[in-house]
Structure formats: C-alpha cells, structure tokens
Design an enzyme around this catalytic site. Structure first.
Site, mmCIF file in Angstrom:
data_model
loop_
_atom_site.group_PDB
_atom_site.id
_atom_site.type_symbol
_atom_site.label_atom_id
_atom_site.label_comp_id
_atom_site.label_asym_id
_atom_site.label_seq_id
_atom_site.Cartn_x
_atom_site.Cartn_y
_atom_site.Cartn_z
ATOM 1 N N GLY A 1 0.825 -1.209 0.000
ATOM 2 C CA GLY A 1 0.000 0.000 0.000
ATOM 3 C C GLY A 1 0.851 1.247 0.000
ATOM 4 O O GLY A 1 1.726 1.409 -0.847
ATOM 5 N N VAL B 1 7.681 8.243 3.891
ATOM 6 C CA VAL B 1 8.605 9.279 3.422
ATOM 7 C C VAL B 1 7.942 10.045 2.283
ATOM 8 O O VAL B 1 7.025 9.568 1.627
ATOM 9 C CB VAL B 1 9.931 8.651 2.935
ATOM 10 C CG1 VAL B 1 10.643 7.988 4.073
ATOM 11 C CG2 VAL B 1 9.696 7.661 1.805
ATOM 12 N N VAL C 1 2.584 -4.488 8.528
ATOM 13 C CA VAL C 1 3.789 -3.762 8.103
ATOM 14 C C VAL C 1 3.496 -2.269 8.107
ATOM 15 O O VAL C 1 2.625 -1.813 7.360
ATOM 16 C CB VAL C 1 4.242 -4.209 6.699
ATOM 17 C CG1 VAL C 1 5.435 -3.381 6.247
ATOM 18 C CG2 VAL C 1 4.600 -5.690 6.701
ATOM 19 N N ILE D 1 7.740 10.844 -5.051
ATOM 20 C CA ILE D 1 6.338 10.723 -5.454
ATOM 21 C C ILE D 1 6.176 10.967 -6.949
ATOM 22 O O ILE D 1 5.363 10.312 -7.612
ATOM 23 C CB ILE D 1 5.457 11.670 -4.616
ATOM 24 C CG1 ILE D 1 5.425 11.172 -3.156
ATOM 25 C CG2 ILE D 1 4.031 11.738 -5.164
ATOM 26 C CD1 ILE D 1 4.628 12.050 -2.201
ATOM 27 N N SER E 1 -0.153 -5.874 3.762
ATOM 28 C CA SER E 1 -0.092 -6.517 5.067
ATOM 29 C C SER E 1 -0.705 -5.626 6.133
ATOM 30 O O SER E 1 -0.437 -4.419 6.169
ATOM 31 C CB SER E 1 1.358 -6.834 5.431
ATOM 32 O OG SER E 1 1.452 -7.239 6.786
ATOM 33 N N ALA F 1 2.874 4.697 -2.880
ATOM 34 C CA ALA F 1 3.189 4.017 -4.138
ATOM 35 C C ALA F 1 2.052 3.100 -4.565
ATOM 36 O O ALA F 1 1.599 3.135 -5.720
ATOM 37 C CB ALA F 1 4.485 3.223 -3.994
ATOM 38 N N LYS G 1 3.105 24.091 -2.150
ATOM 39 C CA LYS G 1 4.550 24.147 -2.334
ATOM 40 C C LYS G 1 4.826 24.870 -3.653
ATOM 41 O O LYS G 1 4.321 24.470 -4.695
ATOM 42 C CB LYS G 1 5.146 22.737 -2.382
ATOM 43 C CG LYS G 1 6.627 22.713 -2.765
ATOM 44 C CD LYS G 1 7.128 21.308 -2.996
ATOM 45 C CE LYS G 1 8.532 21.324 -3.595
ATOM 46 N NZ LYS G 1 9.038 19.970 -3.881
ATOM 47 N N PRO H 1 12.227 27.748 -8.089
ATOM 48 C CA PRO H 1 10.771 27.875 -8.113
ATOM 49 C C PRO H 1 10.148 26.896 -9.098
ATOM 50 O O PRO H 1 10.848 26.255 -9.894
ATOM 51 C CB PRO H 1 10.565 29.316 -8.576
ATOM 52 C CG PRO H 1 11.742 29.568 -9.471
ATOM 53 C CD PRO H 1 12.885 28.786 -8.881
#
Length: 513
Positions: free
Chosen positions: A12, A50, A45, A351, A42, A15, A81, A101
């Site tokens: 999961g 991150v 887990v 990501i 699982s 990703a 951001k 930027p």
C-alpha cells in the site's frame, strides 16, 4: 491470446494506492468486461511515510483520478509548495541562498533570458529577474486565491502533505470511487509459471490471489522484483554520499504561525536539513553522510536548527541506500516506489517517480501477454533514463558548491564522483546556457532545462556567452523582464497569506473545475 485484465498491486502506502488509482481510473470503461485492480497489503507492516514534498504533476494526477482538491486539503493536512529555497549551499555564509521555483521563466518558450540577465549585471537574482515566485515565497503568500478553480492558479504549485494521511485518503477514494479491491493479507508464497512469470500469491490468511500483471510496491523489501525474481540493485553511493536521515516532527509555537509555501533546504557540514511546513506541524530532518559525520553530531545539528522546541521531541532514523533496480519490469512484474529504488529527498523526486511510472503502466498496459516484453523493454529504457537524470540533477547541487570547509563538500567536487553526462553538460554550460531541449532528450523530463537554469545561476555559475550572440532578441528580453516585474507586483498585491488561504479552503472549499 492471454488478455491482461487482472492487475495485482502488492503493498500500500503512497506508491501502492497512487498506482492503483491511476490504473483503475484509466481503465474504468473495462470494468464491465472483467477488468480488475486488486491491492494486497499486510495489516502488520507499517508504512514508511517518506515523501512530504511533491511536484506540480500531482495536480494533474489527482484531477485524472477524480479527486477533489478541497477534500485533499481537508483530509491530508496539505499545504502549497511553490518550490525550494536552498540556504548555505554555495558558500556556507549566513546570507547564501537561492530559490528553485516551480514557475518557468517569463517567455521561456520564446526567449532564453539567461544571456541577457548575465549581461545586465544589475544585482538582481536570476529567479527574481525572470519569475515572481521567489518574491511570493519571501512574502509568505499562497499561489492562488479561494476564488480560483480547483487545481488552477496564477502561480504554478505542488503540495506538501502528510504521507500517512495521503495514503489513507487515496485508499478510500480508490475503493469507494474506482472499484479497487482491497485485501488485507500477508503474502507468504509467490508461485511462478514455467516461463518465470508470477502466477499467484498465497497469503497467511488463506487467500489466494491470481493476476496477469503484478506491481511490486512492497518498499525496501522488494518482495516480488528482488526476492522472487532476483533483480539486482544498482548503488549510486559513489555519486550521492548521503546514506542516513534523522526525521523530526515539530509543532508550531502558535496555531496561527505562518506556513512557508516552499521547502527549505539548509546545507550542513556533511549534508542538509529539510524543513516542510504543514498546517498542523513542520516536518524537519537531517540527511547526511555517515562517512563524514556521526549520528550523534547529525542529531545535535538538527536539534540546534529546530531550537528550544526540539528539546523533548523524538527523532526517527532512516537508512538511505541510494540507487535503483537493474531493471524495473521483469516478466509480468513491475516495481514502483521504494521497491524500484530510492534517492535522498533533495528535490522531492520520490512521489513524482511513482506518478510517472503509474502513468506509463496505465497508458501502455499490454493488451495481452504476447506484447508485454516489448512494453517492458520500453518502460525499462524510459525509467533508466529518468533515474539517471535525477541522479545528475541532485549531484549538480553538490558539484557546483564553492564550499571547502569540510571533507564532505570537498569530496563532492571531485571529478570522479560526478557522472560522465553531467560532467559533459557542465563543460557545455561554461559557454552555452541551457534552454528548452538543447541538452534534454525526452518529452517528459522530471527536471526541465529551466530547473537547471535556476540551480546553475542561483549558485553563482557564470556562462561565458559570446558577446553579440544574443543581441537579436535584446528588445524582447527587456520587454519580458518588464512584464515579469509588473506580474510580480500584481501577484504580491493580489494573493493571500498562505495559512489564510488553507483555512478558507478547509472552511469553504475551492471553486469546482
């Protein structure tokens, strides 16, 4: 013909669920014909979590899978951001800093402003000369107003987010809106066919899961691509030295404290500290080379950076093994996320790599097993290229430094630690300013030539452009700089404070698309 219609994602987190959402949304029209997306994870887990920084591509991804930007902000502790500010990377001095930027330079498709900016020598930073975004960030402003439509805005933007909340948000959306089947189970056995393809998974809970294509999102465990299919890992720690991270979540002193709308990366003696503002907290951490400093010294530096608030805060330690798989798609298994590889989070590449990988898988999903191998070869070629270019771009930040105060910075400047392609480009950039596709080979570069411009000239590089070679468009360049100044003034007077906009989004929502 063996039709590919049962996709199984193992693992999961960001990703797994982002990949599930992209594939399921793309193939919604096939569900009536038996097309399925199953995600197995699982219950035992924990998610590493991150990657709190993203790229503007995530706006397109979320829109394509049918997510509401308003709900995303409400449920993921999200903030805007607008780029990254790099402090003390060039000289190490207190006033040493520049922005990378997310907006392209003014008129970027028509004119390369670098030679004109270099010739002007008027003391204005390259970023401020060509885009409003650094000034917007300095002023603590958001990239849009509450009256702007979802995923739109006058200034380009990405997001900062809580990775754990984001995974849960995606899970709900995928299961409730896109028909993804969610199986909570521990994989105990992976059965292969005679040809070496993955046939089915057996789980501790007694559930058997068969599939046509398997996506390995099991993180560093790499259960399918590594342990089952034996694909090796290619280290790049001879180029990128940072191998450890210490993460710390810092509460605000006051609930209405300002939120930075950019990532702050502050160089240290043997690495750098990240600082990411979310509505409820700051995410900070120290990425460093354990060959150049100790964990205790790195933790002291992080606590000193955070200040008195860090006194009683716990620190979480993460190992970084910089590198990637030798191949990413083997037989009927493709690795995405940490199972494919990992690099230090200097430019938030984790990501965006998941997004780009999921996009290719969804768009080029083989119709049948007979054409999977050619698709896999193309995927591996593209993905190898992307990882290589990200490694180049991260190394650029280190190799351009003028710091010589520690072995870490001196070692990063040694020619043998710089990839051949980057060395060649750096030689070219002595006399030729990067622009458009001059040095870039693919339509979807993770970091376009504008990104190289911002880092090169933010860190004091001076390209020796032949005199008179750019005079033909001097008038247009002057006009573009005037337009940028006017646009900057309009945005500085028209955009709200960052936290104020987030509060309004949570309370009232953004305009629908």
């Amino acid at each position: 013909m063996h039709e590919i219609k049962n996709i199984v994602i193992v693992g999961g987190g960001t990703a797994g669920w982002l990949t599930a959402g992209v594939i399921a949304a793309r193939h919604q029209g096939r569900r009536a014909q038996g097309f399925t997306v199953t995600l197995v994870e699982s219950p035992n887990v924990p998610i590493i979590g991150v990657g709190e920084g993203t790229w503007p591509t995530l706006r397109t991804t979320l829109r394509k899978i049918g997510v509401s930007e308003t709900e995303f902000f409400r449920q993921c502790d999200a903030a805007f951001k607008q780029g990254a500010r790099f402090n003390r990377w060039t000289t190490g001095a207190a006033d040493d800093g520049y922005y990378h930027p997310l907006m392209l330079p003014q008129g970027f498709a028509q004119t390369n402003l670098v030679p004109h900016w270099l010739a002007a020598e008027d003391g204005e930073s390259f970023c401020d000369a060509v885009t409003p975004q650094g000034r917007i960030c300095d002023a603590g402003l958001a990239p849009k107003t509450v009256a702007t439509a979802e995923f739109e805005g006058p200034a380009n933007y990405a997001y900062h987010l809580d990775a754990g909340k984001f995974s849960s948000f995606l899970q709900r959306h995928c299961c409730e809106k896109l028909g993804v089947r969610h199986v909570l189970a521990d994989v105990t056995d992976v059965h292969l066919t005679e040809s070496g393809d993955i046939d089915r998974l057996e789980t501790q809970q007694g559930v058997t899961i068969a599939g046509d294509l398997f996506v390995d999102c099991t993180g560093f465990a790499a259960l399918l691509i590594g342990k089952t299919l034996g694909v090796g890992f290619r280290d790049c720690n001879d180029v990128l030295f940072c191998d450890t991270a210490l993460a710390m979540q810092v509460p605000y002193d006051h609930p209405d404290d300002p939120i930075a709308s950019h990532t702050i990366s502050t160089a240290q003696s043997a690495g750098w500290i990240w600082d990411i503002g979310l509505p409820t907290r700051r995410g900070t951490g120290h990425v460093f080379s354990s060959s150049h400093t100790s964990v205790d010294e790195a933790e002291r530096a992080l606590r000193e950076y955070v200040g008195p608030a860090a006194r009683d805060l716990p620190v979480r330690r993460l190992a970084i093994r910089s590198g990637h798989r030798e191949v990413f798609w083997k037989n009927n298994c493709v690795a995405v996320g940490l199972a494919a590889g990992f690099l230090e989070p200097l430019e938030a590449s984790a990501i965006v790599l998941i997004e780009l990988s999921a996009k290719i898988i969804a768009e080029q999903l083989p119709a049948c097993r007979e054409v999977m191998d050619p698709v896999a070869r193309r995927y591996n070629d593209t993905t190898h290229y992307r990882w290589g270019r990200i490694i180049d771009f991260l190394k650029l930040h280190y190799s351009l430094t003028k710091r010589t105060d520690t072995d870490f910075w001196r070692d990063n400047q040694r020619a043998e630690t710089i990839p051949d392609r980057l060395r060649e480009l750096m030689s070219l950039w002595e006399y030729h300013a990067p622009w458009l596709h001059d040095e870039f080979d693919r339509a979807e570069e993770v970091f376009p030539s504008a990104s190289y411009q911002y880092v090169l000239y933010g860190m004091g590089h001076r390209t020796m452009v032949p005199s008179g070679s750019f005079e033909a468009d001097a008038e247009q360049a002057a006009r573009l700089r005037r337009e940028n100044k006017a646009y900057t003034d309009r945005l500085l007077h028209g955009l709200p404070q960052h936290r104020a906009l987030i509060d309004k989004i949570v309370q009232h929502g953004l305009q629908p698309i």
